[in-house]
Enzyme design. Structure first.
Site, short mmCIF file in Angstrom:
data_model
loop_
_atom_site.label_atom_id
_atom_site.label_comp_id
_atom_site.label_asym_id
_atom_site.label_seq_id
_atom_site.Cartn_x
_atom_site.Cartn_y
_atom_site.Cartn_z
N GLU A 1 -3.20 10.97 3.26
CA GLU A 1 -4.16 10.79 4.35
C GLU A 1 -4.18 12.10 5.10
O GLU A 1 -3.16 12.57 5.61
CB GLU A 1 -3.72 9.65 5.28
CG GLU A 1 -3.83 8.30 4.62
CD GLU A 1 -3.73 7.18 5.63
OE1 GLU A 1 -4.77 6.63 6.01
OE2 GLU A 1 -2.59 6.87 6.05
N HIS B 1 4.06 1.54 2.76
CA HIS B 1 3.91 0.28 3.50
C HIS B 1 4.38 -0.87 2.61
O HIS B 1 3.85 -1.06 1.52
CB HIS B 1 2.46 0.02 3.88
CG HIS B 1 1.83 1.05 4.77
ND1 HIS B 1 1.85 0.95 6.13
CD2 HIS B 1 1.14 2.17 4.47
CE1 HIS B 1 1.19 1.98 6.65
NE2 HIS B 1 0.75 2.74 5.66
N ASP C 1 0.32 5.11 0.62
CA ASP C 1 -0.60 6.17 1.03
C ASP C 1 -0.08 7.51 0.55
O ASP C 1 0.72 8.17 1.22
CB ASP C 1 -0.77 6.17 2.55
CG ASP C 1 -1.54 4.98 3.05
OD1 ASP C 1 -2.46 4.54 2.35
OD2 ASP C 1 -1.22 4.48 4.14
N GLU D 1 0.85 -1.20 0.00
CA GLU D 1 0.00 0.00 0.00
C GLU D 1 0.88 1.24 0.00
O GLU D 1 1.84 1.33 0.76
CB GLU D 1 -0.89 -0.02 1.24
CG GLU D 1 -1.74 1.21 1.45
CD GLU D 1 -2.52 1.15 2.76
OE1 GLU D 1 -3.27 2.09 3.03
OE2 GLU D 1 -2.36 0.16 3.51
#
Length: 456
Positions: free
Chosen positions: A238, A249, A235, A233
């Site tokens: 956020e 991640h 990101d 993942e």
């Protein structure tokens, strides 16, 4: 995302879940244009978005009887995981009336609380491939940049408007898991680095074994089963109006992979397929408290453009990922990401292997990012391809404090202060009651060669 699988709390009330295709409501994907760019210019792509299967009405095939009601499965229908997949059908979505999702041209608005026949909180959507009703758009990110404009002015403490990439199957899992008949057309196949166990169907079967309703909120109809669903993942975004984080991640698995037990793991744990804590760049957490927020350098009271560059070691798409860079554009000004200001971290404004190693040491955390493969694992996933995800959600477990306040509560160690929101903020019931009309607006999505997607 920072949350552990046990902390996931997308609140959704007007929903139920499944894998067959229902026929009660036609599925019409809202259109959303975006652009691909080269040094010569940008070309418009006619895309669309689809809402995740977890939010959809699920009913028994041939009837309107719910397969999942409140926060419990109907075990008279779902007598086993495979029977449930065969007996239950996902239906089409009324995007605006049920989920508060609207599109206009290149702009996508995600509403927070929507009340129609029932109450719905939040949503998660994926970008569909141009001209396709059955596959997600796949992005290969090494030596490329991704740009979008965002308006978070109506996102208070405790709400997260997120844009990120997950290594999902382009078809939503149909080819690998034949019991999944709905596929990407109905938003199936989700995975992320938290190995979430709240997904109702994983690998084409129902996640009914050891299903436990969410104990954090009696009004939340979610829960967790024995299975989780894991993948790399990235990101990109956020954030709310008060705080933001860019987080990578890594995982040891190289595609969407189900997990049970310790393979699903938890944040900062060395077991499990994925790094759940992530290597994160949050300006406030990294010692600069006046960079991002209302009236600050990046002024969140008005829209701004976010540029993320995935730098290759050899300037080729096949190279190793050497860093992840960030900059902003607002009111005609290019704003470089702020440099870190934390003892033990060499001043930098980008995510790199050195930064990730130094950050975990400075914050006394376990370096699960590098243990699970670090930037090399990210590059492998980027070269395989990632699906674009956009969502809005609140957090019934820890009130989004990990993003925008002190976490853990009362913590005074380096890295504990993540934003200026009070530790009393973010309670989902209070946020839903006091700020139901909150939203996030994503627009002007562009993807292409480094330096091709933005200008002052």
């Amino acid at each position: 995302m920072f949350r552990s699988a046990a902390l996931i709390s997308f609140a959704f009330f007007a929903v139920a879940y499944g894998q067959q295709i229902g026929t009660l409501t036609p599925e019409v994907h809202p259109p959303l244009t975006w652009e691909t760019c080269t040094a010569s210019g940008c070309t418009t792509v006619d895309g669309s978005v689809v809402v995740d299967a977890n939010w959809r009405y699920l009913h028994q095939v041939g009837s309107t009887t719910n397969c999942y009601d409140g926060n419990e499965w109907d075990f008279s229908i779902c007598t086993s995981p495979t029977v449930c997949a065969a007996e239950c059908a996902l239906d089409g979505a009324d995007y605006e009336e049920t989920y508060g999702v609207t599109t206009t041209g290149d702009s996508l608005t995600l509403g927070y609380v929507t009340v129609s026949e029932q109450k719905n909180v939040g949503s998660r959507l994926y970008l569909m491939a141009a001209g396709s009703e059955t596959e997600y758009e796949i992005f290969k990110l090494v030596n490329q940049e991704f740009t979008f404009t965002v308006d978070v002015s109506n996102l208070p403490c405790g709400i997260n408007g997120a844009l990120y990439f997950s290594q999902m199957d382009a078809d939503g899992g149909v080819a690998r898991f034949p019991t999944n008949k709905a596929g990407a057309q109905y938003g199936t196949g989700y995975c992320d680095s938290q190995c979430p166990q709240d997904i109702k169907f994983i690998d084409g079967v129902a996640n009914i074994v050891d299903w436990t309703p969410n104990p954090q909120d009696p009004n939340d109809n979610s829960g967790t089963g024995s299975m989780g669903t894991c993948c790399v993942e990235m990101d990109i975004w956020e954030a709310n109006s008060m705080s933001t984080a860019l987080t990578a991640h890594s995982c040891t698995v190289t595609e969407q992979t189900s997990c049970t037990g310790t393979d699903c793991s938890a944040a900062n744990a060395t077991t499990g397929f994925c790094d759940q804590a992530g290597c994160d760049f949050n300006p406030f957490r990294l010692g600069v408290t006046d960079f991002y927020g209302p009236g600050m350098t990046v002024d969140t009271t008005q829209p701004f453009t976010v540029v993320t560059q995935f730098i290759s070691s050899n300037n080729e798409s096949t190279g190793t990922l050497s860093s992840i860079n960030r900059l902003y554009v607002q009111n005609g000004n290019i704003i470089q990401n702020v440099n870190t200001n934390v003892a033990g971290i060499t001043a930098t404004n980008a995510i790199s292997t050195e930064f990730c190693e130094q950050e975990t040491t400075a914050f006394a955390e376990t370096d699960t990012f590098d243990e699970k493969g670090g930037l090399a694992a990210m590059a492998e996933a980027f070269n395989t391809g990632m699906v674009l995800v956009m969502s809005i959600w609140d957090d019934t477990a820890v009130n989004m404090l990990w993003l925008d306040s002190d976490f853990p509560v009362g913590g005074t160690a380096p890295g504990d202060a993540r934003g200026s929101c009070p530790v009393t903020s973010g309670d989902s019931a209070t946020t839903e009651a006091e700020s139901p009309n909150s939203n996030v607006i994503f627009s002007n999505i562009k993807f292409g060669a480094i330096g091709s997607t933005f200008s002052a």
